[in-house]
Design a protein around this motif. Structure first.
Motif: not given
Lengths: 233, 233
Positions: B23-25, B122-125, B165-169, B171-173
Motif C-alpha cells: 500500500a505504498g508504504e 509501517p516504518v513510519k511511526d 511507477t510502483q518501482l519509482q515510488s 525508491y522514493e519511500v
DNA sequence: TCAAAAGTGTTTGCCGTACACCCATGG
DNA sequence: CCATGGGTGTACGGCAAACACTTTTGA
C-alpha cells in the motif's frame, strides 16, 4: 597441552583484522598462538569476551592484550557462527577490523601468554591461518576494497605526511590495479580535503615530492550530507 | 510470569528486521511478545540460538517459529553486544535482515507461544520496541537505504509484475525523496534488466500502465564484474 | 468530459578516462 | 650527465539533472 575453554555453552569471542601499510605492501597483524587448539599456528588476534564487557570494549581489550596496541579505532565486520568453526566447542566469533598506521616505534608485545608474538604479515602470501581465520580475513579485505571507493580510509594507513605517489600506490595495492597518475592527482586534489604542506620529502635520490596532509575537518564539511547516511558500520 | 533464560553465560540470540512494501508504504515485521521481559511489547522477531545450529540456520528457524515465514533470504546485519541490552543477563544478539514480498496469502502465524502474533507495521511511526530493537531497526534501515543505490534490492519487495511507477515510488519511500519520472524511467530501462511484458495493469480507473519483470539473469550478466567485488554481505 | 496517472526528449554541465612529455634532484 | 620519479593539460564521451506537455482510460 589441552587448555579447555571455560564453558562450551554459547561462548563468544572476538577476532581482529588489523590492516597496515608498510614498504609499499598491505599487511595484517597476526599472532603466533601459544595455546591449544592450533598451538604454534598463525592466527588473527582474538580471544574470548568477558561477561561484563561490551563486545566493543572486549575487542579493544583483546587486541591490546595480544598485540600491545591500545585504543585502536576498530569497527565491527561480521559474525561467524558455524557450529564447527572451533574444534573444542561452540564459539561464535565477532570479527572486527581496523586500518592503522604502522609506525616503527610501536612494539608489538603480547601482554598475555596466549600469544608468543605479534607481527605484521603481507596480505599477499598469507599462510594458512587457525580456525576459519582465512575466511574472516577475506571478508575484511573485500570490505575495505569496496569501502575505499567511498570513504577516506586510505589516510588511516598512511603516515600523517605523505606524497601523492604514496597515496596512489596504496590505492593501487588495495584495488590491485594500476591508476593513471594525472587523473588520480587531479581527482584527489579536486576534492579539496588535502592540505599541501611547504615541506618536501627527504632522503630520496631523485626530485623530492611535496608532502600533503589529510584534513579531516574539511572532509567532514564537504561530505556531511553523504556522511549522514554513511555514519554506521 | 518470569521466564528465566536457560543460561546467563554468554547466551546469544537472533533478531530479524524483515522489510516489506505494501500500500505504498515500507513496513517491517513485528511480533507482540508473550514472554517476560517486555511481555506484551512489540519487538523484532527474535529468540535464542540453539547449541547445535549455525547462526544462519538459527536465524531461519527463529523467524519461522515466530512468524510462520519459511526460507526467507536473510542476511547478517550487525551484532549488538552491550552488556545491559537484555535486562535478565548477558545476551549478545546477531541481527539479520531481509527484503521480501508481502503477499496477502502468507499468514503470519507464530508457531511458538513466545509471540502472541506477528504483523506488518509501517516504518513510519514505529512504536517503542522492546530491548534495543529500535536501534537495530535503524541500523537495518540505514543499510538498505545505502544498498538501494548499488544493488537490485527493490525487486525483492515488489510483486513479480510491477509498473515503473510502483518501482519509482518504492525508491522514493526508501530514500525519502521525490524523483523525476522521466529520468527515473530512462535510467531504469537503460540498464536492460527490466523485461517489458505484454500485460497491463488491471482494475485502475485511469490509463493502465505496462507491467515489467526484473530479469535477474540479465542483471547478473550485466553486473558480473561489479558483483565479483560486491558478493558478500 | 473529467480526473488521474501514463508516457515521452532535449539540453546542459560535470566527471571519468585516455594519453605523453618536460622538470628537478641526488649520486 | 644520467637515472629516477615528480609534476602537469586537454579532449572526448557518457551520465545525471532539469524541465512540461500529450495520451489513455475508467467512471
Amino acid at each position: 597441552m589441552e587448555t579447555a575453554l571455560p564453558k562450551f555453552d554459547s561462548v563468544f569471542s572476538i577476532d581482529c583484522v588489523i590492516f597496515g601499510f608498510e614498504a609499499g605492501e598491505l599487511k595484517i597483524l597476526l599472532i603466533e598462538r601459544n595455546e591449544e587448539p592450533f598451538k604454534d599456528w598463525f592466527a588473527l588476534p582474538g580471544y574470548i569476551v568477558e561477561q561484563d564487557e561490551s563486545i566493543d570494549d572486549g575487542a579493544k581489550r583483546i587486541l591490546y592484550e595480544l598485540t600491545g596496541l591500545r585504543n585502536m579505532p576498530i569497527k565491527q565486520l561480521h559474525t561467524f557462527g558455524d557450529v564447527n568453526r572451533h574444534p573444542q566447542g561452540r564459539v561464535v566469533t565477532i570479527a572486527y577490523f581496523a586500518l592503522i598506521r604502522i609506525s616503527g616505534q610501536k612494539d608489538l608485545t603480547p601482554i598475555t601468554q596466549y600469544a608468543k608474538k605479534a607481527f605484521w604479515h603481507p596480505v599477499k602470501d598469507l599462510p594458512k591461518l587457525a580456525f576459519d581465520h582465512t575466511t574472516i580475513f577475506e571478508t575484511a579485505f573485500r570490505r575495505i576494497r569496496r569501502r575505499l571507493n567511498y570513504q577516506p580510509i586510505a589516510f588511516d594507513l598512511l603516515p600523517e605526511k605523505f606524497t601523492l605517489t604514496q597515496l596512489q600506490s596504496l590505492y593501487e595495492v588495495i584495488q590491485d590495479k594500476k591508476l593513471d597518475k594525472r587523473n588520480f592527482r587531479k581527482k584527489m586534489l579536486s576534492y579539496g580535503f588535502l592540505k599541501e604542506l611547504s615541506e618536501k620529502q627527504k632522503g630520496v635520490s631523485y626530485r623530492a615530492a611535496k608532502l600533503y596532509k589529510f584534513d579531516r575537518r574539511k572532509y567532514n564539511k564537504i561530505f556531511q550530507n553523504e556522511l549522514n547516511i554513511q555514519t554506521t558500520e
